[in-house]
Scaffold this motif. Structure first.
Motif, PDB file in Angstrom:
ATOM      1  N   ARG A 393       0.832  -1.202   0.000  1.00 62.46           N
ATOM      2  CA  ARG A 393       0.000   0.000   0.000  1.00 62.46           C
ATOM      3  C   ARG A 393       0.862   1.244   0.000  1.00 62.46           C
ATOM      4  N   GLY A 394       0.477   2.184  -0.815  1.00 65.02           N
ATOM      5  CA  GLY A 394       1.199   3.453  -0.882  1.00 65.02           C
ATOM      6  C   GLY A 394       2.497   3.419  -1.665  1.00 65.02           C
ATOM      7  N   SER A 395       2.821   2.300  -2.314  1.00 66.99           N
ATOM      8  CA  SER A 395       4.138   2.246  -2.960  1.00 66.99           C
ATOM      9  C   SER A 395       4.108   2.634  -4.438  1.00 66.99           C
ATOM     10  N   VAL A 396       5.259   3.101  -4.885  1.00 69.55           N
ATOM     11  CA  VAL A 396       5.455   3.490  -6.282  1.00 69.55           C
ATOM     12  C   VAL A 396       6.793   2.892  -6.701  1.00 69.55           C
ATOM     13  N   ILE A 397       6.787   1.988  -7.669  1.00 67.27           N
ATOM     14  CA  ILE A 397       8.028   1.321  -8.071  1.00 67.27           C
ATOM     15  C   ILE A 397       8.365   1.708  -9.503  1.00 67.27           C
ATOM     16  N   LYS A 398       9.597   2.126  -9.684  1.00 62.14           N
ATOM     17  CA  LYS A 398      10.022   2.571 -11.012  1.00 62.14           C
ATOM     18  C   LYS A 398      10.429   1.380 -11.884  1.00 62.14           C
ATOM     19  N   LYS A 443      -7.290   7.909  -2.170  1.00 64.09           N
ATOM     20  CA  LYS A 443      -6.976   6.579  -1.647  1.00 64.09           C
ATOM     21  C   LYS A 443      -8.242   5.763  -1.477  1.00 64.09           C
ATOM     22  N   GLY A 444      -8.144   4.489  -1.838  1.00 63.38           N
ATOM     23  CA  GLY A 444      -9.248   3.584  -1.575  1.00 63.38           C
ATOM     24  C   GLY A 444      -8.710   2.420  -0.782  1.00 63.38           C
ATOM     25  N   LYS A 445      -9.426   1.325  -0.774  1.00 63.56           N
ATOM     26  CA  LYS A 445      -8.907   0.133  -0.105  1.00 63.56           C
ATOM     27  C   LYS A 445      -8.174  -0.735  -1.127  1.00 63.56           C
ATOM     28  N   LEU A 446      -8.945  -1.440  -1.973  1.00 61.85           N
ATOM     29  CA  LEU A 446      -8.320  -2.196  -3.070  1.00 61.85           C
ATOM     30  C   LEU A 446      -8.289  -1.279  -4.277  1.00 61.85           C
ATOM     31  N   GLY A 447      -7.223  -0.568  -4.383  1.00 66.50           N
ATOM     32  CA  GLY A 447      -7.085   0.411  -5.446  1.00 66.50           C
ATOM     33  C   GLY A 447      -7.170   1.815  -4.880  1.00 66.50           C
ATOM     34  N   PRO A 448      -6.691   2.781  -5.671  1.00 68.51           N
ATOM     35  CA  PRO A 448      -6.200   2.610  -7.029  1.00 68.51           C
ATOM     36  C   PRO A 448      -4.830   1.914  -7.092  1.00 68.51           C
ATOM     37  N   PHE A 449      -4.701   0.924  -7.960  1.00 69.84           N
ATOM     38  CA  PHE A 449      -3.391   0.353  -8.269  1.00 69.84           C
ATOM     39  C   PHE A 449      -3.297   0.163  -9.771  1.00 69.84           C
TER      40      PHE A 449
END
Ligand SMILES: *[C@@H]1O[C@H](CO)[C@@H](O)[C@H](O)[C@H]1NC(C)=O
Ligand SMILES: *[C@@H]1O[C@H](CO)[C@@H](O)[C@H](O)[C@H]1NC(C)=O
Ligand SMILES: *[C@@H]1O[C@H](CO)[C@@H](O)[C@H](O)[C@H]1NC(C)=O
Ligand SMILES: *[C@@H]1O[C@H](CO)[C@@H](O)[C@H](O)[C@H]1NC(C)=O
Length: 576
Positions: A393-398, A443-449
């Motif tokens: 949760r909350g991550s951003v991977i390049k 922010k949501g729970k399942l998503g946004p991803f």
């Protein structure tokens, strides 16, 4: 063909003196811009695409008459040789052996005869005893505004696989006139014809009566003499003018395409129309009753702008053809700009074609599936892979090591904790509004991803394509969004956010997302092609080497990436 609203633009680029509503219309007129002699396009071109079809310069709209002939793919298209806005339209003509690399030829059809002296608008190709015949809309000289007729054009030399020369037989043209109460300004875009069991050819033409959109049908024994059927093949209330209708069979099972004349128990039929009023397309799946010559959409089909769409972003005036060499049905669609006419004038061009898509009926029988033609994979170069991992949760991977401004990326997600999905609010019936209300930053729970594409180094710019999963009384609802709200620091662009519900059960199926990123276009395919969204974006910072690609999760729950592959894409060769 396309367009709406008559605009008279006086003064350079701006001051709209007079906007005529009511007069429906066909085409955007930028009078003074039309007369501009076009110059060569500027060198610095951050938004020109690397592997999408686009002409050397100027305005392009509808794809016309696509076909494959003697192993050569043909794409003709509505093109303005003289400017970046609609006008002076010709049928430009390009051919290819792989739907990726193209060579242009002389224009296939230009205005020249009384039956098309004021315009050569959209049309389709039909194979009649193995010979391609084009039917297209001609505009004739008349006191009435945009008086439309249908014409035919035939190749001059059938031994030439490039079909460079076309003849418009004056003896027969026009082959259809707007008689019998048909509105001459609402009579255009003939489809590929099909042959009924009675041996007669049928074709449909887009039209309307008042607000009722319709597909007028014509029949012919010899493909020259056409007689209008008493009733349209199909019509729908309150949909306005139907442009570029498309009517074709799809196999009940499997991904193979079928010939446009196929009918019987092994196929369903699809009717697609482009709504001039909304500039969106919708389609229905249904049954073709070839005895009554009527199309009946399946029960539950929505016949309006809120119905099923090939693409929930930008996509218009599309047309399919049956590729008999590879047994597939291929879809072409026009993608317009989201920038101002002033910007288009600066860059010297306007309009792209989407990457051609293979199209087939989903196993449910209720909707179509689409996927970029496999030839496009030949452009894949350097590859980056992300090992299977939890996307916290909350991550951003390049995703490093590829050219993020010209790329193909395919990611598959697993949702270990589906039970944690948020409860669906029943008022969310319009996915586009849901996505606009809940952008990537909500922010949501399942998503946004999902994916962050064409993102700048400090995220001042980003285009986010993502999923959210909801629980609707024990059933899961998946929405796919393409959020352009932060796509560019430039304010004048149209940054509308798009959305689609994806008919998938995340309990059984992975949520996958493939995006074709190409400088100023992002075409995204959700869950193997169940929902597609095309967006145009014009970043200022995220151009060339300044563009980055990420996978992100802005929900409060972890999700899992089961696989992620991304490729740099090579440039397609387009010769003008
Ligand atoms: C015919 O179509 C044109 C263009 O859409 C429209 O302006 C006009 O009102 C229509 N005429 C009639 C009689 O419906
Ligand atoms: C027709 O096309 C073939 C193949 O390109 C060419 O060899 C032939 O010369 C053409 N015929 C004419 C009359 O142009
Ligand atoms: C093209 O783009 C503009 C702005 O983004 C939009 O309003 C318009 O309806 C579009 N579509 C077509 C098919 O013209
Ligand atoms: C995630 O949400 C935060 C808070 O709203 C926002 O600042 C951030 O930009 C979002 N991330 C992405 C990738 O949009």
């Amino acid at each position: 063909m396309a367009m709406n609203t008559v605009l008279w633009l006086i003064g350079l680029f701006c001051s709209v003196l007079f906007v005529s509503h009511g007069v429906e219309a066909s085409h955007l007129y930028y009078r003074n811009l039309q007369s501009l002699q076009s110059t060569s396009i500027p060198k610095n071109q951050p938004y020109r695409t690397g592997y999408h079809f686009q002409p050397s310069k100027n305005w392009m709209n509808d794809p016309n008459g696509p076909m494959v002939y003697k192993g050569i793919y043909h794409l003709m298209y509505q093109w303005n040789p003289l400017g970046v806005v609609w006008g002076n339209i010709v049928w430009a003509h390009a051919t290819s052996t792989d739907l990726v690399n193209w060579i242009h030829h002389k224009h296939a059809i230009v205005t020249s005869e009384p039956f098309d002296i004021k315009g050569v608008w959209s049309g389709s190709t039909t194979f009649v005893n193995g010979k391609p015949i084009i039917q297209y809309t001609g505009i004739i000289e008349s006191n009435q505004w945009n008086y439309q007729v249908q014409n035919m054009a035939v190749p001059k030399n059938l031994s030439d696989p490039y079909l460079v020369e076309w003849d418009k037989p004056a003896k027969w043209n026009p082959i259809m006139k707007p008689t019998d109460g048909v509105n001459a300004s609402a009579f255009r875009d003939p489809t590929t014809a099909w042959k009924g069991p009675d041996g007669r050819w049928r074709t449909i033409i887009g039209s309307k009566i008042d607000r009722k959109g319709m597909a007028i049908m014509y029949r012919s024994k010899d493909f020259i003499h056409w007689i209008k059927a008493r009733k349209p093949l199909h019509s729908a209330r309150n949909t306005g003018m139907w442009e570029c209708p498309d009517f074709f069979p799809v196999a009940l099972k499997g991904m193979n395409g079928v010939d446009t004349s196929a009918m019987g128990p092994l196929v369903k039929h699809v009717m697609k129309v482009s709504l001039d009023d909304t500039r969106h397309e919708y389609y229905t799946v249904g049954t073709y009753d070839h005895v009554k010559d009527r199309y009946i959409p399946d029960q539950g089909s929505i016949e309006s702008d809120t119905g099923l769409r090939y693409d929930y972003g930008k996509f218009y005036a599309s047309k399919t053809f049956f590729d008999h060499e590879k047994n597939r049905r291929v879809l072409w669609g026009w993608i317009n700009e989201s920038s101002t006419v002033e910007e288009d004038t600066k860059k010297g061009w306007s309009g792209l074609q989407a990457v051609p898509r293979t199209l087939w009926l989903d196993r449910s029988g209720k909707q179509l599936m689409q996927w970029p033609v496999r030839e496009i994979n030949s452009l894949r170069a350097k590859r980056a892979i992300l090992p299977s991992q939890v996307l916290k949760r909350g991550s951003v991977i390049k995703i490093s090591g590829i050219t993020a401004s010209q790329a193909d990326v395919d990611v598959h997600f697993e949702l270990p904790k589906l039970a944690d999905a948020e409860i669906m609010d029943p008022s969310w019936v319009n996915p586009q509004l849901l996505c606009s209300a809940k952008p990537a930053s909500a922010k949501g729970k399942l998503g946004p991803f999902g994916l962050l594409v064409l993102a700048s180094k400090k995220f001042e710019e980003q285009t986010a394509i993502f999923f959210r999963v909801y629980n609707n009384h024990g059933k899961y609802v998946v929405v796919m969004c393409s959020d352009q709200s932060r796509s560019s620091l430039e304010e004048s662009n149209d940054k509308t956010t798009y959305g689609a519900f994806v008919n998938v059960d995340p309990y059984h199926d992975k949520l996958s997302l493939r995006s074709l990123i190409d400088h100023s276009i992002v075409e995204s395919f959700g869950v193997g092609g169940k929902a597609c969204i095309t967006a145009r974006v014009y970043p200022k910072l995220a151009v060339g080497g300044g563009a980055q690609l990420y996978v992100f999760n802005n929900g409060t729950q972890n999700v899992k990436i089961s696989s992620l592959k991304a490729w740099s894409m090579k440039k397609a060769h387009i010769k003008y």
